[in-house]
Each structure stands twice: as structure tokens, then as C-alpha cells.
Design an enzyme around this catalytic site. Structure first.
Site, PDB file in Angstrom:
ATOM      1  N   LEU A 150       0.870  -1.171   0.000  1.00  0.00           N
ATOM      2  CA  LEU A 150       0.000   0.000   0.000  1.00  0.00           C
ATOM      3  C   LEU A 150       0.905   1.218   0.000  1.00  0.00           C
ATOM      4  O   LEU A 150       1.977   1.210   0.616  1.00  0.00           O
ATOM      5  CB  LEU A 150      -0.900   0.020   1.244  1.00  0.00           C
ATOM      6  CG  LEU A 150      -1.927  -1.114   1.386  1.00  0.00           C
ATOM      7  CD1 LEU A 150      -2.643  -0.988   2.726  1.00  0.00           C
ATOM      8  CD2 LEU A 150      -2.930  -1.100   0.248  1.00  0.00           C
ATOM      9  N   ASP A 151       0.484   2.284  -0.679  1.00  0.00           N
ATOM     10  CA  ASP A 151       1.272   3.512  -0.669  1.00  0.00           C
ATOM     11  C   ASP A 151       1.447   4.014   0.767  1.00  0.00           C
ATOM     12  O   ASP A 151       0.622   3.729   1.644  1.00  0.00           O
ATOM     13  CB  ASP A 151       0.582   4.591  -1.504  1.00  0.00           C
ATOM     14  CG  ASP A 151       0.523   4.232  -2.986  1.00  0.00           C
ATOM     15  OD1 ASP A 151       1.368   3.439  -3.426  1.00  0.00           O
ATOM     16  OD2 ASP A 151      -0.380   4.741  -3.674  1.00  0.00           O
ATOM     17  N   GLN A 152       2.480   4.793   0.986  1.00  0.00           N
ATOM     18  CA  GLN A 152       2.792   5.293   2.324  1.00  0.00           C
ATOM     19  C   GLN A 152       1.587   5.947   2.994  1.00  0.00           C
ATOM     20  O   GLN A 152       1.301   5.699   4.162  1.00  0.00           O
ATOM     21  CB  GLN A 152       3.949   6.291   2.258  1.00  0.00           C
ATOM     22  CG  GLN A 152       4.300   6.919   3.610  1.00  0.00           C
ATOM     23  CD  GLN A 152       5.463   7.882   3.519  1.00  0.00           C
ATOM     24  OE1 GLN A 152       6.032   8.095   2.442  1.00  0.00           O
ATOM     25  NE2 GLN A 152       5.834   8.470   4.641  1.00  0.00           N
ATOM     26  N   ARG A 251      -5.505   5.894  -7.655  1.00  0.00           N
ATOM     27  CA  ARG A 251      -5.248   7.338  -7.659  1.00  0.00           C
ATOM     28  C   ARG A 251      -5.191   7.887  -9.089  1.00  0.00           C
ATOM     29  O   ARG A 251      -5.756   8.944  -9.391  1.00  0.00           O
ATOM     30  CB  ARG A 251      -3.954   7.628  -6.908  1.00  0.00           C
ATOM     31  CG  ARG A 251      -4.017   7.221  -5.437  1.00  0.00           C
ATOM     32  CD  ARG A 251      -2.633   7.138  -4.810  1.00  0.00           C
ATOM     33  NE  ARG A 251      -1.954   8.438  -4.828  1.00  0.00           N
ATOM     34  CZ  ARG A 251      -0.669   8.583  -4.544  1.00  0.00           C
ATOM     35  NH1 ARG A 251       0.085   7.535  -4.236  1.00  0.00           N
ATOM     36  NH2 ARG A 251      -0.130   9.787  -4.572  1.00  0.00           N
TER      37      ARG A 251
END
Length: 328
Positions: A150-152, A251
Site C-alpha cells: 500500500l502507498d505510504q 489514484r
């Protein structure tokens, strides 16, 4: 071919394993090793062979080398360099499920999943190593047990492998798109329809290589299904299911559709978009947001060993939940 004496192999003493071929196989070396050492994948052995850590008859060969009767195979596993060795770091973990083979956590926003440039400490991997007695050592040395990311600044459900067999099975499930991944995303704008599909190709941005972008001519197919969970005048909460797991997929897709994720500075949902809101109260609220409002809400897959169906729902992070309360 290079002889053993011509190689500079950094190993930990004795070979990890060795074999003598007793049959006329005519089988590729990498396939043979993956079948006889099931705790490692074929791609893992291919990399070891290319790095000179697998020798046949004391010589370096290619992954496609066809084995013959009497061939002697030795395999070493590389030793982590000092700067690559991971030091466990205790951190708060919201554990959704854990057994001997896997652990499922609700990742907090702001936490990087594994070490990388600029993030050598304080990652989820460091926290998992402090909590678990072991993690699967497949994949890159800095990513033990990590089968997806998962992205930060994206929160939510993430599964990691503790055993080698679990790692290989989970990787295969993700590869075959058998893992159900559902997200909640707060976006700008109010979609005209109640739901739909976004199907595009994604590739690196032609100018900013740290970003991804929708591409017409090349890239990898990405498929996202979305539906409106709740809508307000200028923003909406979407439920998004991804059938593929491309970098930044949700996104990029939502930005491409004209509805960037709130708080996403990279893809058009940052403070500049917040200032365009007509509702001044909402504008001031959104200007305080410092990360994308994207949450991995639901994760379902098959247990890698028992094959029982597993399903997990991750509670919203406090900032996301509070923002929805304010909107309501």
C-alpha cells in the site's frame, strides 16, 4: 563458462543445498531447483543462477541449462550486507488476523511498507520483524514476507507471509487476480452515474518518472470498478474494487476520470483543488488534509495452506473517519 575459482561469491560457508542428478532429465536447471526446493520460487532460483550462486559441475551456467545424468549442483543463498540487515523496531500494530503462516494488519497512514530510498528505518517490515518470530525470506532482501503493498499515505488491510510456502501461494493468488481488494476513496466532484468501470493501460509518466499515467500506446492493463457509497455537493465517497494491482492504480484512474482523491497532491487532489471548493467551511477543512483519503477497506483471499476462504475488513483510520463525520 566460468570456473568456481573465477567467481567471487559472498556466501555463508557451506552451500545451502546440493544435488547429484541420477536420471536422464533433459530438464531446465531453474525448473529442477524450484521443484526440489519448494520453499523458493523458480524466479528466485533464476536470479540466484544469474548471480553465480548456483553452480553445475563447479561451473556457472544459465537458468535454461539442461541437466544431464551425473551433474552436480550446488546452491548458495546470498548473505545480506551489513547495510541491508534489518533491525526489528517495535511499533503499534493493529492486527486483524495472525497464525503460523500469515499476518493481516490494518496499516496506519504514513507508514512505509518496506525499506527503500529515504526510508531505511521505521517501516512496517521493521515492525513486523519485532512482532513475528519469523517472516518469509522470499523476494528482495529488504522485503521479507511482503506479497503486496500500500502507498505510504494509504491506510488499510495488508497481508504478509510468515512462511515460505505461504509466500509462494499468496504471490500466485495475487498474480492470478484471485485476491479481492476493495477500497474507500473520498474524491472531488459528484459523479453523474452511480458506478462504472475504468479500464486503461498504465505506464510511467513521460516526464515525471516517479508518477504513473494513463497511456494509449503502451503500458499494462489496469481495471477498476467503482460505485458511489455517499455523495455530498462537491465531494463523494466511492467504493473501488481493483481487478489488477498496478502502482498508484486507483489514484491515477480516479484523477483520469475527473475525480481525484482528496488530499492527493501527486494526482490533482491537493490543496490547489481544495481552494477551488465553493463551500468555504469545506475548503478550510480540506486545506488541513495532509494525505490522500484512500483506505484499503476489504481484503479477501484463500488461506495459502488450509485453502479456507478468509475475509477481513479494516476500520477506517481516525483522520478519515473524523473527516466523514464532519461531512455528515
Amino acid at each position: 563458462m566460468l570456473s568456481l575459482s573465477a567467481l567471487e561469491i559472498e556466501t555463508q560457508g557451506d552451500p545451502e543445498c546440493s544435488f547429484v542428478v541420477r536420471d536422464e532429465l533433459n530438464q531446465r536447471l531453474d525448473i529442477f531447483l524450484s521443484e526440489h526446493c519448494s520453499e523458493h520460487s523458480r524466479s528466485r532460483f533464476k536470479k540466484l543462477i544469474q548471480d553465480g550462486l548456483v553452480l553445475v559441475n563447479e561451473q556457472r551456467v544459465k537458468p535454461g541449462y539442461e541437466l544431464r545424468y551425473g551433474d552436480k549442483i550446488v546452491v548458495w543463498l546470498p548473505v545480506l550486507k551489513a547495510q541491508e540487515q534489518l533491525v526489528p523496531e517495535p511499533m503499534p500494530l493493529e492486527i486483524l488476523y495472525e497464525d503460523e503462516d500469515i499476518i493481516v494488519v490494518n496499516k496506519a497512514p504514513g507508514v512505509v511498507v518496506h525499506p527503500g530510498a529515504g526510508h531505511e528505518e521505521g517501516t512496517l517490515v521493521h515492525g513486523l520483524l519485532a512482532h513475528c518470530s519469523r517472516l518469509a525470506m522470499q523476494g528482495a532482501p529488504q522485503r521479507p514476507g511482503i506479497v503486496h503493498r500500500l502507498d505510504q499515505n494509504t491506510s488499510g488491510a495488508l497481508v504478509a507471509a510468515k512462511s515460505e510456502r505461504a509466500y509462494l501461494n499468496l504471490i500466485q493468488q495475487f498474480k492470478e487476480h484471485r485476491v479481492h481488494k476493495e477500497y474507500l476513496a473520498l474524491v472531488y466532484g459528484r459523479p453523474r452515474e452511480g458506478g462504472g468501470e475504468i479500464r486503461t493501460q498504465l505506464d510511467r509518466h513521460p516526464v515525471d518518472r516517479k508518477k504513473m499515467a494513463v497511456s494509449v500506446k503502451k503500458g499494462r492493463e489496469a481495471v477498476s470498478l467503482w460505485s458511489v457509497e455517499k455523495a455530498w455537493d462537491e465531494v463523494a465517497l466511492l467504493r473501488v474494487t481493483i481487478q489488477t494491482g498496478r502502482t498508484h492504480q486507483i489514484r491515477v484512474h480516479l484523477s483520469h476520470s475527473g475525480h481525484p482523491v482528496v488530499g492527493d497532491e501527486t494526482y490533482g487532489g491537493g490543496k490547489r483543488r481544495a481552494r477551488s471548493l465553493k463551500d468555504k467551511t469545506l475548503q478550510q477543512l480540506f486545506l488541513q488534509i495532509d494525505r490522500q483519503m484512500l483506505h484499503a477497506w476489504h481484503l479477501a483471499f484463500e488461506h495459502p495452506l488450509s485453502h479456507a476462504p478468509l475475509s477481513f475488513t479494516a476500520p477506517l483510520a481516525s483522520d478519515f473517519a473524523e473527516l466523514l463525520n464532519r461531512l455528515s
